[in-house]
Each structure stands twice: as structure tokens, then as C-alpha cells.
Enzyme design. Structure first.
Site, PDB file in Angstrom:
ATOM      1  N   HIS A 150      -7.777  -5.650  -0.158  1.00 45.56           N
ATOM      2  CA  HIS A 150      -6.501  -4.934  -0.049  1.00 45.56           C
ATOM      3  C   HIS A 150      -5.698  -5.377   1.166  1.00 45.56           C
ATOM      4  O   HIS A 150      -4.469  -5.462   1.119  1.00 45.56           O
ATOM      5  CB  HIS A 150      -6.775  -3.426   0.023  1.00 45.56           C
ATOM      6  CG  HIS A 150      -5.537  -2.590   0.098  1.00 45.56           C
ATOM      7  ND1 HIS A 150      -4.589  -2.575  -0.907  1.00 45.56           N
ATOM      8  CD2 HIS A 150      -5.073  -1.750   1.073  1.00 45.56           C
ATOM      9  CE1 HIS A 150      -3.602  -1.754  -0.570  1.00 45.56           C
ATOM     10  NE2 HIS A 150      -3.865  -1.257   0.623  1.00 45.56           N
ATOM     11  N   SER A 201       0.838  -1.195   0.000  1.00 45.70           N
ATOM     12  CA  SER A 201       0.000   0.000   0.000  1.00 45.70           C
ATOM     13  C   SER A 201       0.883   1.259   0.000  1.00 45.70           C
ATOM     14  O   SER A 201       1.722   1.420  -0.868  1.00 45.70           O
ATOM     15  CB  SER A 201      -0.957  -0.040   1.197  1.00 45.70           C
ATOM     16  OG  SER A 201      -1.990   0.898   1.066  1.00 45.70           O
ATOM     17  N   ASP A 259      -8.531  -6.925  -4.597  1.00 47.16           N
ATOM     18  CA  ASP A 259      -8.136  -5.600  -4.118  1.00 47.16           C
ATOM     19  C   ASP A 259      -8.676  -4.552  -5.082  1.00 47.16           C
ATOM     20  O   ASP A 259      -8.152  -4.370  -6.178  1.00 47.16           O
ATOM     21  CB  ASP A 259      -6.611  -5.526  -4.033  1.00 47.16           C
ATOM     22  CG  ASP A 259      -6.103  -4.208  -3.458  1.00 47.16           C
ATOM     23  OD1 ASP A 259      -6.909  -3.283  -3.253  1.00 47.16           O
ATOM     24  OD2 ASP A 259      -4.881  -4.104  -3.229  1.00 47.16           O
TER      25      ASP A 259
END
Length: 383
Positions: free
Chosen positions: A350, A151, A317
Site C-alpha cells: 500500500h 489512501s 496492496d
């Protein structure tokens, strides 16, 4: 360092060693809080830098001193795990703008004697990486064996290779992108506006008044947390099940389990995170656009880099979908870099990079093993 040292380590850079910010001003003096695990070998060739995500910190693989919960990457980091602390010297620092010891909005501004608040210069991903490079210099490490993160952490990984290609032997960007999408900027703005709409925010000066904008920050966390999960996970885990009741109350109480879950996520988050830091972290992600720094051509960011890459994405995701990772892979291929790419099928969204996903462990372990052989890292040796 003993991983049970919960306070971690602190390094103070004096005013004579300022951090130059992309926004123009400098931060001086600068404090960086970090944790280390494992031992640096004699050749100083086995160091791995972990880059944390939006609401993470330096406590990647030890019990968190504030929450008492395991570190955010305890699944990946430790003895015998893919990032093996019996073999590698692992470093994780709290980013600039954070709230766990590194200089951020809560820190004292030497010019005023009060907390920075919004007087802290706006932070970028490149600023975070510059500060990390200062820490790596302080530790006496010329080249990192690997830089890894997911991320916002993955953004830092990409920036590391762009800014310091000769200092990164291998890179593992996971569930990330080379720029923030319009949709993600929109989600970030909803979170920021939630914080700033709280009456206790006080224009960012809430610490001066002895209050915190907890309600606004909790709502921001609730909204963001939805983006970290997939619809399948939400449906499977919660569906339309009621919370501790058999029928609706016909009120605005948390009738549904998903409502109760999100409220819990919000209330626990405000106990460990600073509201202004949330503004700074989300804005740093918004501003990230690596290609824009290289004439609009992402491949130029990696031109000439000899770094080995392993890029990983997850099928469910939707915050950082696989198309973002493929764009990075295509740019790396165009630049002539060595790159492998894995799209892992999972319904965990995610947040999969933080969870028990065997395919991620196998991919990471295999990549690091191959890179370690190429680097000449065999077993741990005492420093």
C-alpha cells in the site's frame, strides 16, 4: 510561498463562517493550517490540491518541522517532478480533526476553554472536503486544476468530485476505495482499542492531566504499519533475521529485526501524532461509503461530472486492493466520465504511492501533461 517556511500558513474562519459537520453540530471558529508550493498563474487555473492520508499532514514537500524528515510526497512534488512546482500552484492542508494546526481534538474548545478531546464532533471525509473547499474559496480559486491523493487522501479526491464536480478539472485517486471494507474497519478498531486501553488515555482528556497514551498509540501504529507493507517486502527486508544477535534470547525482547523495526515505527510516531486525532481519522475512513450517499449506486456520485480521472492501484496492496479501484473505474464508466486506469506491478504494498515507484511517476506525469494541455496550462507565469 517559500517552501522553506516550515510553519506553513494558517487561516482562521470566524464564528460567522462555521463548518457544518455531518454529525450535526458545527465547528466555529475554524482554523486550517496549510502549505503551498509554486505560484498561482494569472488565470488561477494551475492549482493542484493534495489530500493527505491517515497520518499525513500539510507538509507534503518540505522538511517536516517536527521530525526534520522530508515531506510525505517529496518523491512526487517539486521542481521538475510529476507534480511540478515550477508549473503548478500546489496546496496541501491539514484535515479537520488533525493535529498539525487545523482544528482537531487538541484545539481549544471555545465553549470550555480546554482542548476539545472527544467533544469535537466526529469527522467524516465529506467534512474534510467541506473545510478544504472553504480554504480554496479563501484563496480565490474557482476551479482546481487537479485534486490528488492516496489512501484516505484518495477518498477525499473521490468526495471532492462528488460534492463539487464543477470545481475539479482533473482527479488522481491512488490506492484507495469508494468505501472502507469490513477488514479495514476491523484494523481501525484494533488501533482505537489499543489507544483507549492505555491508562493514560483518561477518556480522551489526557491533555488535562499532562500525559499522553503513548504506549497504546505506538501499538496502534505498529499494527497499522503491517497493513501498509506486503508479505514479500517483509520477507525480503527482514525474513527471520535476528536483531544484533546470533541466536534467540528466549525472552520477550525484540529478538527479530521485524520486531525492532515495528517498535521503532511506534515510538517515532507518537512524537508527531495525537492519539485522539488517530481515533478521529480512522473513524472518518470507516464511515466513508460514497455509494450509500447516492442511493447505493456509486455511478450516481459521478453523474454529469466532466472531471478527467486517472485511477491507480498496486498489485501488492492488500489494504486497498485493485478490485476497489476497478469498482471506481466501472462506476466512472457507467456515469460517462473520462477515466484512465493503471494497475502498477510492485511488491511494495500500500505504501507504494509514497515511495520511489517510476511507473507511478510516469503515469502521473503523463496524465497531468495531457490535462494541462486541455486546460491551456503551458508554463508558469507570475501572479
Amino acid at each position: 510561498m517559500n517552501p522553506e517556511d516550515l510553519q506553513g500558513r494558517i487561516v482562521h474562519f470566524p464564528a460567522s463562517q462555521p463548518l457544518q459537520m455531518d454529525a450535526g453540530p458545527i465547528i466555529a471558529p475554524l482554523t486550517i493550517a496549510y502549505q503551498t508550493y509554486g505560484e498561482l498563474n494569472n488565470a488561477r487555473s494551475n492549482a493542484i490540491l493534495l489530500c493527505h492520508a491517515l497520518t499525513g499532514d500539510q507538509h507534503a514537500a518540505n522538511v517536516h518541522p517536527t521530525t526534520g524528515k522530508p515531506g510525505w510526497w517529496q518523491t512526487m512534488v517539486g521542481p521538475g517532478k510529476p507534480i511540478d512546482t515550477d508549473r503548478y500552484f500546489v496546496i496541501c492542508s491539514n484535515v479537520v480533526g488533525g493535529c498539525m494546526g487545523t482544528t482537531g481534538p487538541m484545539s481549544i474548545n471555545p465553549a470550555t476553554g480546554k482542548s476539545y478531546g472527544l467533544d469535537l464532533p466526529v469527522v467524516t471525509i465529506r467534512d474534510m472536503v467541506r473545510a478544504q473547499a472553504m480554504l480554496i474559496d479563501y484563496l480565490g480559486i474557482d476551479q482546481l486544476f487537479c485534486v490528488a491523493g492516496g489512501s484516505m487522501g484518495g477518498m477525499q479526491v473521490l468526495q471532492w468530485v462528488a460534492s463539487y464536480p464543477e470545481r475539479v478539472f482533473a482527479a488522481m485517486p491512488i490506492a484507495t476505495a469508494a468505501r472502507h471494507s469490513s477488514q479495514n474497519i476491523a484494523f481501525g478498531e484494533v488501533g482505537r482499542q489499543s489507544v483507549m486501553a492505555d491508562p493514560d488515555w483518561r477518556g480522551g482528556r489526557y491533555l488535562d492531566f499532562g500525559v499522553r497514551p503513548q504506549k497504546g498509540l505506538a501499538v496502534a501504529r505498529m499494527a497499522a504499519h503491517i497493513t501498509y507493507l506486503s508479505e514479500d517486502v517483509l520477507q525480503h527486508k527482514f525474513g527471520r533475521k535476528y536483531q544484533d544477535r546470533e541466536k534467540p534470547t528466549f525472552s520477550f525482547d525484540a529478538d527479530f529485526q521485524i520486531e525492532s523495526y515495528l517498535r521503532h515505527q511506534g515510538s517515532t510516531f507518537v512524537e508527531r501524532f495525537d492519539a485522539n486525532s488517530y481515533l478521529y481519522m480512522t473513524r472518518a475512513m470507516d464511515y466513508f461509503d460514497l455509494a450509500a450517499d447516492y442511493g447505493g449506486v456509486l455511478a450516481n456520485a459521478f453523474r454529469g461530472a466532466k472531471t478527467r480521472f486517472c485511477v491507480t492501484s498496486f498489485t501488492s496492496d492488500w489494504l486497498f486492493p485493485t478490485v476497489n479501484s476497478r469498482a471506481v473505474v466501472h462506476a466512472l464508466n457507467a456515469s460517462g466520465a473520462s477515466v484512465s486506469f493503471v494497475e502498477i506491478e510492485t511488491d511494495r504494498g500500500h505504501d507504494a504511492f509514497l515511495l520511489n515507484v517510476p511507473e507511478l511517476f510516469a503515469t502521473s506525469r503523463g496524465f497531468l501533461e495531457a490535462a494541462a494541455r486541455a486546460r491551456g496550462i503551458a508554463v508558469r507565469t507570475a501572479a
